[in-house]
Design a protein around this motif. Structure first.
Motif, PDB file in Angstrom:
ATOM      1  N   TRP A 152       0.807  -1.220   0.000  1.00 55.00           N
ATOM      2  CA  TRP A 152       0.000   0.000   0.000  1.00 55.00           C
ATOM      3  C   TRP A 152       0.845   1.278   0.000  1.00 55.00           C
ATOM      4  CZ3 TRP A 152      -4.343   1.795  -1.491  1.00 55.00           C
ATOM      5  CH2 TRP A 152      -4.869   2.982  -0.970  1.00 55.00           C
ATOM      6  N   GLN A 153       1.805   1.370   0.870  1.00 56.05           N
ATOM      7  CA  GLN A 153       2.616   2.583   0.947  1.00 56.05           C
ATOM      8  C   GLN A 153       3.472   2.768  -0.300  1.00 56.05           C
ATOM      9  OE1 GLN A 153       2.249   4.925   3.195  1.00 56.05           O
ATOM     10  NE2 GLN A 153       0.695   3.709   4.253  1.00 56.05           N
ATOM     11  N   GLN A 154       4.049   1.692  -0.761  1.00 55.37           N
ATOM     12  CA  GLN A 154       4.959   1.775  -1.895  1.00 55.37           C
ATOM     13  C   GLN A 154       4.249   2.175  -3.183  1.00 55.37           C
ATOM     14  OE1 GLN A 154       7.108  -1.856  -2.558  1.00 55.37           O
ATOM     15  NE2 GLN A 154       8.252  -1.072  -4.319  1.00 55.37           N
ATOM     16  N   ILE A 155       2.985   1.775  -3.334  1.00 58.02           N
ATOM     17  CA  ILE A 155       2.292   1.977  -4.605  1.00 58.02           C
ATOM     18  C   ILE A 155       1.588   3.339  -4.691  1.00 58.02           C
ATOM     19  CG2 ILE A 155      -0.017   1.069  -4.055  1.00 58.02           C
ATOM     20  CD1 ILE A 155       0.160  -0.542  -6.678  1.00 58.02           C
ATOM     21  N   GLN A 156       1.612   4.116  -3.620  1.00 57.86           N
ATOM     22  CA  GLN A 156       0.895   5.391  -3.586  1.00 57.86           C
ATOM     23  C   GLN A 156       1.170   6.303  -4.789  1.00 57.86           C
ATOM     24  OE1 GLN A 156      -1.543   6.467  -1.212  1.00 57.86           O
ATOM     25  NE2 GLN A 156      -1.416   4.274  -0.874  1.00 57.86           N
ATOM     26  N   PRO A 157       2.421   6.514  -5.197  1.00 54.62           N
ATOM     27  CA  PRO A 157       2.674   7.432  -6.320  1.00 54.62           C
ATOM     28  C   PRO A 157       2.102   6.946  -7.653  1.00 54.62           C
ATOM     29  CG  PRO A 157       4.678   7.056  -5.039  1.00 54.62           C
ATOM     30  CD  PRO A 157       3.682   6.035  -4.599  1.00 54.62           C
ATOM     31  N   ASN A 158       1.781   5.658  -7.736  1.00 53.08           N
ATOM     32  CA  ASN A 158       1.314   5.083  -8.995  1.00 53.08           C
ATOM     33  C   ASN A 158      -0.205   4.913  -9.059  1.00 53.08           C
ATOM     34  OD1 ASN A 158       3.978   3.423  -7.989  1.00 53.08           O
ATOM     35  ND2 ASN A 158       4.165   4.082 -10.121  1.00 53.08           N
ATOM     36  N   LEU A 159      -0.888   5.192  -7.967  1.00 54.03           N
ATOM     37  CA  LEU A 159      -2.319   4.908  -7.918  1.00 54.03           C
ATOM     38  C   LEU A 159      -3.148   5.956  -8.646  1.00 54.03           C
ATOM     39  CD1 LEU A 159      -3.045   3.599  -4.295  1.00 54.03           C
ATOM     40  CD2 LEU A 159      -3.114   2.312  -6.449  1.00 54.03           C
ATOM     41  N   VAL A 160      -4.138   5.469  -9.378  1.00 61.21           N
ATOM     42  CA  VAL A 160      -5.154   6.303 -10.006  1.00 61.21           C
ATOM     43  C   VAL A 160      -6.490   5.816  -9.484  1.00 61.21           C
ATOM     44  CG1 VAL A 160      -6.256   6.976 -12.167  1.00 61.21           C
ATOM     45  CG2 VAL A 160      -3.780   6.654 -12.088  1.00 61.21           C
ATOM     46  N   PHE A 161      -7.270   6.725  -8.891  1.00 61.21           N
ATOM     47  CA  PHE A 161      -8.540   6.338  -8.286  1.00 61.21           C
ATOM     48  C   PHE A 161      -9.703   6.570  -9.245  1.00 61.21           C
ATOM     49  CE2 PHE A 161      -6.862   5.324  -4.291  1.00 61.21           C
ATOM     50  CZ  PHE A 161      -5.966   6.300  -3.880  1.00 61.21           C
ATOM     51  N   GLY A 162     -10.522   5.528  -9.414  1.00 64.36           N
ATOM     52  CA  GLY A 162     -11.774   5.679 -10.134  1.00 64.36           C
ATOM     53  C   GLY A 162     -12.836   6.202  -9.186  1.00 64.36           C
ATOM     54  N   GLU A 163     -13.761   7.004  -9.694  1.00 59.14           N
ATOM     55  CA  GLU A 163     -14.854   7.509  -8.855  1.00 59.14           C
ATOM     56  C   GLU A 163     -15.661   6.362  -8.281  1.00 59.14           C
ATOM     57  OE1 GLU A 163     -17.461  10.123  -6.923  1.00 59.14           O
ATOM     58  OE2 GLU A 163     -15.468  10.409  -7.783  1.00 59.14           O
ATOM     59  N   ASN A 164     -15.784   5.284  -9.045  1.00 63.67           N
ATOM     60  CA  ASN A 164     -16.437   4.058  -8.590  1.00 63.67           C
ATOM     61  C   ASN A 164     -15.725   2.902  -9.270  1.00 63.67           C
ATOM     62  OD1 ASN A 164     -17.706   3.801 -11.258  1.00 63.67           O
ATOM     63  ND2 ASN A 164     -19.007   5.485 -10.563  1.00 63.67           N
ATOM     64  N   VAL A 165     -16.127   1.667  -8.982  1.00 61.97           N
ATOM     65  CA  VAL A 165     -15.392   0.525  -9.526  1.00 61.97           C
ATOM     66  C   VAL A 165     -15.605   0.381 -11.027  1.00 61.97           C
ATOM     67  CG1 VAL A 165     -17.161  -1.256  -9.135  1.00 61.97           C
ATOM     68  CG2 VAL A 165     -14.727  -1.861  -9.029  1.00 61.97           C
ATOM     69  N   SER A 166     -16.700   0.880 -11.547  1.00 60.79           N
ATOM     70  CA  SER A 166     -16.921   0.840 -12.988  1.00 60.79           C
ATOM     71  C   SER A 166     -15.889   1.706 -13.708  1.00 60.79           C
ATOM     72  CB  SER A 166     -18.337   1.321 -13.324  1.00 60.79           C
ATOM     73  OG  SER A 166     -18.561   1.300 -14.713  1.00 60.79           O
ATOM     74  N   GLN A 167     -15.639   2.891 -13.186  1.00 61.48           N
ATOM     75  CA  GLN A 167     -14.631   3.754 -13.788  1.00 61.48           C
ATOM     76  C   GLN A 167     -13.236   3.161 -13.621  1.00 61.48           C
ATOM     77  OE1 GLN A 167     -13.521   7.759 -12.205  1.00 61.48           O
ATOM     78  NE2 GLN A 167     -14.440   8.502 -14.105  1.00 61.48           N
ATOM     79  N   ALA A 168     -12.974   2.570 -12.467  1.00 59.29           N
ATOM     80  CA  ALA A 168     -11.671   1.918 -12.252  1.00 59.29           C
ATOM     81  C   ALA A 168     -11.477   0.777 -13.246  1.00 59.29           C
ATOM     82  CB  ALA A 168     -11.569   1.405 -10.820  1.00 59.29           C
ATOM     83  N   ALA A 169     -12.538   0.028 -13.535  1.00 58.32           N
ATOM     84  CA  ALA A 169     -12.443  -1.063 -14.504  1.00 58.32           C
ATOM     85  C   ALA A 169     -12.114  -0.528 -15.888  1.00 58.32           C
ATOM     86  CB  ALA A 169     -13.742  -1.860 -14.537  1.00 58.32           C
ATOM     87  N   GLN A 170     -12.696   0.604 -16.251  1.00 64.08           N
ATOM     88  CA  GLN A 170     -12.361   1.221 -17.529  1.00 64.08           C
ATOM     89  C   GLN A 170     -10.880   1.601 -17.586  1.00 64.08           C
ATOM     90  OE1 GLN A 170     -14.162   1.876 -20.341  1.00 64.08           O
ATOM     91  NE2 GLN A 170     -15.947   0.813 -19.559  1.00 64.08           N
ATOM     92  N   PHE A 171     -10.384   2.185 -16.511  1.00 62.95           N
ATOM     93  CA  PHE A 171      -8.967   2.534 -16.442  1.00 62.95           C
ATOM     94  C   PHE A 171      -8.091   1.279 -16.564  1.00 62.95           C
ATOM     95  CE2 PHE A 171      -9.976   6.414 -13.560  1.00 62.95           C
ATOM     96  CZ  PHE A 171     -10.282   7.182 -14.673  1.00 62.95           C
ATOM     97  N   ALA A 172      -8.472   0.222 -15.836  1.00 62.92           N
ATOM     98  CA  ALA A 172      -7.644  -0.979 -15.766  1.00 62.92           C
ATOM     99  C   ALA A 172      -7.614  -1.746 -17.075  1.00 62.92           C
ATOM    100  CB  ALA A 172      -8.154  -1.891 -14.652  1.00 62.92           C
ATOM    101  N   LEU A 173      -8.708  -1.727 -17.808  1.00 66.17           N
ATOM    102  CA  LEU A 173      -8.849  -2.612 -18.957  1.00 66.17           C
ATOM    103  C   LEU A 173      -8.705  -1.921 -20.306  1.00 66.17           C
ATOM    104  CD1 LEU A 173     -11.859  -4.621 -17.508  1.00 66.17           C
ATOM    105  CD2 LEU A 173      -9.467  -5.330 -17.562  1.00 66.17           C
TER     106      LEU A 173
END
Length: 264
Positions: free
Chosen positions: A168-189
């Motif tokens: 968790w701490q190490q990955i902080q600079p690389n994280l992109v948050f989706g407003e909800n899991v649907s948006q996160a899925a779009q980012f991921a895929l």
């Protein structure tokens, strides 16, 4: 580019209006068309269920998809929803404790978390995130996405997984948050990130199979996602009928098709 700028430019952001995606299954002549607040993790499954409900009963519903935490705030501020389908039991309990619910909340599905990535991603995916760990250590990880843990249950569980694996701490600079899991899925895929932790129900959708891959995260790494629903005050006959329909074998079969477990 900062996270906010990246999210604003993402194609997925076009799907989100005030944190919700709206699906209308109604006509102007309908007198009892309840507004349903539903977690974005169930969008594909619930779209199919609502269509079958209309086919079987002749009744219609109007569904808004978004993050469970945002819906709690909207309901507390008087949003005219008649049924709330949360991605986690905690949020329906918050509504019930505010005396805005009717009856008891019921588990309608059990969510599953996966690590997902485009097939051409540099990230090698595996259930224990060894590939992610290696990419982090090498300094080659660009972006990794999860839903916002502040108001999205799948984001909370993703954070829990990363914490349990010491990332968790190490990955902080690389994280992109989706407003909800649907948006996160779009980012991921979509290739906007190297991958992410998202709902199996979204990653397994037909639209992503040709371009993306996913592997389930072991249940031992996060608290179960017992997704509960709650009828709200002043809910009408159609909302009650849809609530009951979501507990039928027909609805359960559709939830299972999209990778959910179902409540007893």
């Amino acid at each position: 580019m900062n996270k906010q700028g990246f999210m604003g430019k993402s194609l997925a952001a076009l799907m989100v209006v005030l944190g919700c995606v709206f699906t209308f299954s109604a006509t102007a002549s309908d007198n009892d068309v309840p507004a349903i607040a539903a977690a974005s993790s169930i969008q594909f499954a619930l779209d199919d269920i609502s269509k079958q409900f209309t086919k079987d009963t002749g009744k219609h519903v109007r569904i808004s998809y978004g993050s469970s935490g945002n819906f709690v705030a909207q309901i507390k501020h008087g949003a005219p929803f008649e049924l709330f389908l949360s991605a986690d039991a905690r949020y329906t309990e918050q509504v019930k404790n505010a005396d805005l619910g009717e009856g008891d909340s019921v588990i309608y599905a059990v969510g599953k978390l996966v690590v997902a990535a485009p097939k051409n991603s540099q990230l090698t995916i595996d259930g224990n995130l060894k590939g992610l760990t290696q990419l982090l250590k090498s300094g080659k990880l660009s972006r990794f996405t999860i839903a916002n843990p502040q108001h999205a249950p799948y984001g909370e569980r993703a954070q829990e997984v990363l914490e349990n694996l010491g990332l968790w701490q190490q990955i902080q600079p690389n994280l992109v948050f989706g407003e909800n899991v649907s948006q996160a899925a779009q980012f991921a895929l979509s290739g906007s990130t190297d991958g992410g932790l998202v709902a199996m129900s979204l990653a397994s959708a037909d639209r992503f199979k040709k371009v993306a891959q996913y592997i389930e995260i072991p249940q031992k790494l996060y608290t179960p996602l017992n997704q509960k629903m709650l009828l709200l005050k002043k809910s009408g006959a159609t909302a009650h009928a849809f609530y009951q329909y979501l507990q039928t074998p027909t609805a359960h079969a559709i939830f299972k098709k999209y990778g959910f477990g179902v409540g007893k």
